[in-house]
Design an enzyme around this catalytic site. Structure first.
Site, short mmCIF file in Angstrom:
data_model
loop_
_atom_site.label_atom_id
_atom_site.label_comp_id
_atom_site.label_asym_id
_atom_site.label_seq_id
_atom_site.Cartn_x
_atom_site.Cartn_y
_atom_site.Cartn_z
CG LEU A 1 -4.31 8.62 2.45
CD1 LEU A 1 -5.04 9.22 1.25
CD2 LEU A 1 -3.83 7.23 2.11
CG HIS B 1 -13.30 4.21 7.51
ND1 HIS B 1 -13.34 3.82 6.20
CD2 HIS B 1 -12.82 5.49 7.53
CE1 HIS B 1 -12.91 4.82 5.43
NE2 HIS B 1 -12.57 5.83 6.22
N GLY C 1 -11.06 10.96 -0.04
CA GLY C 1 -10.88 12.38 0.30
C GLY C 1 -9.54 12.92 -0.15
CD GLU D 1 -11.82 14.75 3.95
OE1 GLU D 1 -11.19 14.34 4.94
OE2 GLU D 1 -11.83 14.17 2.85
NE ARG E 1 -15.09 9.93 9.19
CZ ARG E 1 -14.09 9.78 8.32
NH1 ARG E 1 -13.12 8.93 8.56
NH2 ARG E 1 -14.05 10.50 7.22
CB SER F 1 -7.03 0.85 3.10
OG SER F 1 -7.59 -0.22 3.81
CB SER F 2 -3.24 3.00 -0.22
OG SER F 2 -2.55 2.75 0.98
NE ARG G 1 -8.76 8.10 9.76
CZ ARG G 1 -9.13 8.13 8.48
NH1 ARG G 1 -8.25 8.45 7.55
NH2 ARG G 1 -10.35 7.85 8.12
CG HIS H 1 -17.22 6.39 7.06
ND1 HIS H 1 -18.46 6.79 6.61
CD2 HIS H 1 -16.34 7.32 6.66
CE1 HIS H 1 -18.31 7.94 5.95
NE2 HIS H 1 -17.04 8.27 5.97
N GLY I 1 0.84 -1.20 0.00
CA GLY I 1 0.00 0.00 0.00
C GLY I 1 0.88 1.26 0.00
CB ALA J 1 2.77 2.60 4.70
C1 LIG Z 1 -12.66 3.37 1.66
C2 LIG Z 1 -11.54 4.10 2.36
C3 LIG Z 1 -11.37 5.47 2.17
C4 LIG Z 1 -10.33 6.14 2.83
N1 LIG Z 1 -10.12 7.48 2.58
C5 LIG Z 1 -9.06 8.10 3.14
C6 LIG Z 1 -8.73 9.44 2.83
O1 LIG Z 1 -9.39 10.07 2.00
N2 LIG Z 1 -7.66 10.02 3.44
C7 LIG Z 1 -6.90 9.35 4.36
O2 LIG Z 1 -5.94 9.92 4.90
N3 LIG Z 1 -7.17 8.07 4.67
C8 LIG Z 1 -8.21 7.43 4.08
N4 LIG Z 1 -8.46 6.13 4.38
C9 LIG Z 1 -7.50 5.41 5.24
C10 LIG Z 1 -6.24 5.13 4.43
O3 LIG Z 1 -6.60 4.77 3.12
C11 LIG Z 1 -5.40 4.02 5.04
O4 LIG Z 1 -5.19 4.26 6.39
C12 LIG Z 1 -4.04 3.93 4.35
O5 LIG Z 1 -4.21 3.85 2.97
C13 LIG Z 1 -3.28 2.72 4.85
O6 LIG Z 1 -2.15 2.57 4.03
P1 LIG Z 1 -1.14 1.38 4.34
O7 LIG Z 1 -0.11 1.42 3.29
O8 LIG Z 1 -0.76 1.43 5.75
O9 LIG Z 1 -2.07 0.06 4.18
P2 LIG Z 1 -2.82 -0.51 2.89
O10 LIG Z 1 -2.96 0.52 1.84
O11 LIG Z 1 -4.06 -1.18 3.38
O12 LIG Z 1 -1.81 -1.61 2.34
C14 LIG Z 1 -1.53 -2.78 3.07
C15 LIG Z 1 -0.84 -3.76 2.16
O13 LIG Z 1 -0.27 -4.82 2.92
C16 LIG Z 1 -0.50 -6.05 2.25
N5 LIG Z 1 -0.41 -7.12 3.25
C17 LIG Z 1 -1.17 -7.31 4.36
N6 LIG Z 1 -0.75 -8.38 5.05
C18 LIG Z 1 0.33 -8.87 4.37
C19 LIG Z 1 1.21 -9.98 4.60
N7 LIG Z 1 1.08 -10.79 5.66
N8 LIG Z 1 2.20 -10.22 3.70
C20 LIG Z 1 2.34 -9.41 2.62
N9 LIG Z 1 1.54 -8.34 2.36
C21 LIG Z 1 0.54 -8.08 3.24
C22 LIG Z 1 -1.87 -5.86 1.62
O14 LIG Z 1 -2.08 -6.77 0.55
C23 LIG Z 1 -1.75 -4.42 1.14
O15 LIG Z 1 -1.07 -4.37 -0.09
C24 LIG Z 1 -9.49 5.44 3.73
C25 LIG Z 1 -9.67 4.07 3.93
C26 LIG Z 1 -10.68 3.39 3.24
C27 LIG Z 1 -10.84 1.92 3.47
#
Ligand SMILES: Cc1cc2nc3c(=O)[nH]c(=O)nc-3n(C[C@H](O)[C@H](O)[C@H](O)COP(=O)(O)OP(=O)(O)OC[C@H]3O[C@@H](n4cnc5c(N)ncnc54)[C@H](O)[C@@H]3O)c2cc1C
Length: 512
Positions: A377, A336, A51, A117, A277, A45-46, A371, A232, A17, A19
């Protein structure tokens, strides 16, 4: 079991994702491995974010205002120093994304178009492709990773265990369709996202069920604030999973919440539909629990303009056979975002030597008990650069050849969802939390496919049980008020198991 010896020693980032991608890019040109269960950009989720990213770049904005809004949302539990550091770094993070190829929406004068927002006192949400920020962001960053030669991408492999030597990281055991792999390394970054997949009703991809928390917890890491899950209030109530989000912006345009009789049941609540929220989620949840149905009604405020103003959301409604121009949209709260996670310091270091965490899986102290929308993000991008600096400056420890260890079963959260969803939902109480912990504890100690999700659910239930107050997103029917003193919670899997063992003994002692 394959041993990827030619990759030995490289830092391993787990999660594709925002991060994970950003940490890999920030570490370049240092060679790294990016391991992702799903193809890059999928199951994250990313990619679903609507937003955008919060950053105080407007002419009427300042770090002080963004900090104040974040602290107010966090309901007394934010780490103020962390908030300050991340908020102050946010504008530079937006520039960094732009340089990596993210095309943010601009105003005619070329300045970024800034959205407003809920609970933000200024317009400060930087977005791309309208309300499709996540997919635009991921498209650009996946492309950037694919053209960065220092990043070796291993897709379709799921990390199942972190290997340890003397309590420090020594490697990763992963499994995919083509078998198992062992990657020897002394440096791992977990970027595996949130826990929504532990709930029946969630906006998160189903694969996000706290796998990173289980990996860290089984390696002995300390986790923090696990009880805080943001719900949410208005997910589209349809069969689609993940549940589709009906953004707060629709309420911002004047849509109201009504029940099946047409009654606007939140009209008397402070802020009504535009309250915080957590408050709106509780209002909707309580009304549903009384046997009503709940709808978001945009007929009067948007009517036939709905599809022009919110094309993606109109598309979700049409998938479910609803025309928001003429039909009220059925909604319900959905898990959420997880405020809790692996306890990390300012550089993303966990309590286990050689283990860092970034993104939603980490608990930095930014979000507190709730949050502020669009801060996550931003946090992922900002923290990725600090995590990368810390990883690249850490000494590389030579690690021995991996000892054969048994491959754990592929984790499956289905059983755990049935326990976590009712006990750790919008409204909690001690009895249900205690029951959940007692049921989850033996599952977490076993070797079935539900063991890792059960370990995460157990730690969340024990943390929620220990928080005898209602604060932010954590609401206890048996402790409806806020304690005078705000304290963060920390927990290890060992400590959670000990507490669960004592809980189990209590009914026996009573009946003796
Ligand atoms: C519908 C929705 C709308 C949102 N809108 C916003 C917004 O507008 N602004 C905002 O700031 N935040 C928003 N958020 C929250 C935000 O999107 C997330 O907090 C953020 O994207 C998380 O990023 P991440 O990289 O930590 O995790 P993710 O993007 O969830 O990525 C996690 C990754 O880890 C992988 N993974 C998991 N377990 C394993 C494993 N054991 N081995 C290998 N890979 C694994 C998954 O396949 C995935 O690729 C929203 C969330 C949702 C669900």
């Amino acid at each position: 079991m394959s041993d990827f010896r030619d990759l030995a020693g490289r830092s391993i980032i787990i999660g594709g994702g925002l991060a994970g991608l950003m940490t890999a890019l920030e570490l370049a040109p240092e060679p790294v491995v990016l391991l992702s269960a799903a193809p890059l950009g999928a199951e994250a989720s990313s990619a679903l974010a609507q937003g955008g990213l919060a950053a105080c770049i407007g002419s009427d904005d300042s770090p002080a205002l963004h900090i104040a809004d974040t602290l107010a949302a966090g309901d007394g539990l934010c780490d103020e120093a962390v908030v300050r550091r991340i908020v102050e770094a946010a504008p530079a993070a937006i520039d960094r994304l732009r340089r990596l190829g993210v095309a943010f929406d601009l105003m005619p004068n070329g300045e970024p178009s800034l959205g407003l927002e809920a609970a933000h006192s200024r317009r400060r949400i930087v977005h791309a492709a309208g309300a499709a920020t996540g997919s635009a962001l991921m498209r650009a960053l996946v492309a950037a990773v694919r053209r960065t030669p220092s990043v070796t991408v291993i897709e379709g492999f799921e990390a199942r265990r972190l290997l340890l030597e003397g309590g420090a990281i020594a490697g990763v055991l992963a499994a995919g369709m083509s078998g198992a792999i062992v990657l020897a390394t002394s440096r791992v970054v977990l970027a595996t996202g949130g826990v929504g997949g532990l709930f029946h009703q969630s906006t998160n991809p189903l694969g996000c069920f706290g796998q990173g928390l289980a990996l860290a917890a089984r390696a002995g890491a300390e986790l923090a604030d696990l009880e805080f899950v943001q719900f949410h209030p208005t997910a589209l109530d349809s069969a689609a999973r993940p549940m589709r989000l009906i953004s707060e912006a629709v309420r911002g345009e004047g849509a109201i919440l009504i029940d099946e009789t047409g009654r606007r049941f939140l009209a008397d609540m402070p802020g009504a539909e535009l309250g915080t929220r957590d408050a709106v989620a509780r209002g909707v949840y309580r009304h549903l629990a009384r046997g009503h149905r709940v709808f978001l009604d945009a007929r009067a405020c948007l009517g036939t303009n709905f599809a022009t103003r919110f094309p993606a959301i109109a598309g979700y409604c049409h998938e479910a056979g609803i025309n928001p121009a003429v039909d009220p949209i059925p909604v319900r709260p959905a898990a959420h975002y997880h405020m809790g996670g692996i306890a990390v310091d300012a550089e993303g270091r966990s309590s286990v030597a050689g283990l860092w965490a970034c993104g939603e899986v980490a608990s930095t102290g930014l979000h507190g008990a709730n949050r502020l929308a669009s801060n996550s993000l931003t946090e992922a991008v900002v923290m990725a650069s600090w995590v990368a600096k810390s990883v690249s400056s850490a000494a590389i420890r030579p690690v021995g050849p991996a000892l054969p260890i048994e491959m754990p079963n592929r984790p499956d959260p289905i059983v755990v969802r049935n326990i976590v969803s009712p006990a750790l939902g919008v409204l909690r109480d001690g009895d249900r939390l205690r029951d959940a912990a007692s049921t989850l504890w033996p599952l977490a100690s076993g070797t079935d496919a539900c063991a890792d999700p059960a370990a995460v659910g157990l730690m969340m239930a024990i943390s929620a049980l220990g928080r005898m107050e209602s604060r932010g997103a954590h609401c206890r029917a048996d402790y409806p008020t806020r304690s005078a003193v705000a304290r963060r919670s920390t927990l290890t899997l060992d400590a959670a198991s000990k507490i669960a063992a004592e809980l189990d003994l209590k009914p026996l002692a009573r009946s003796a």
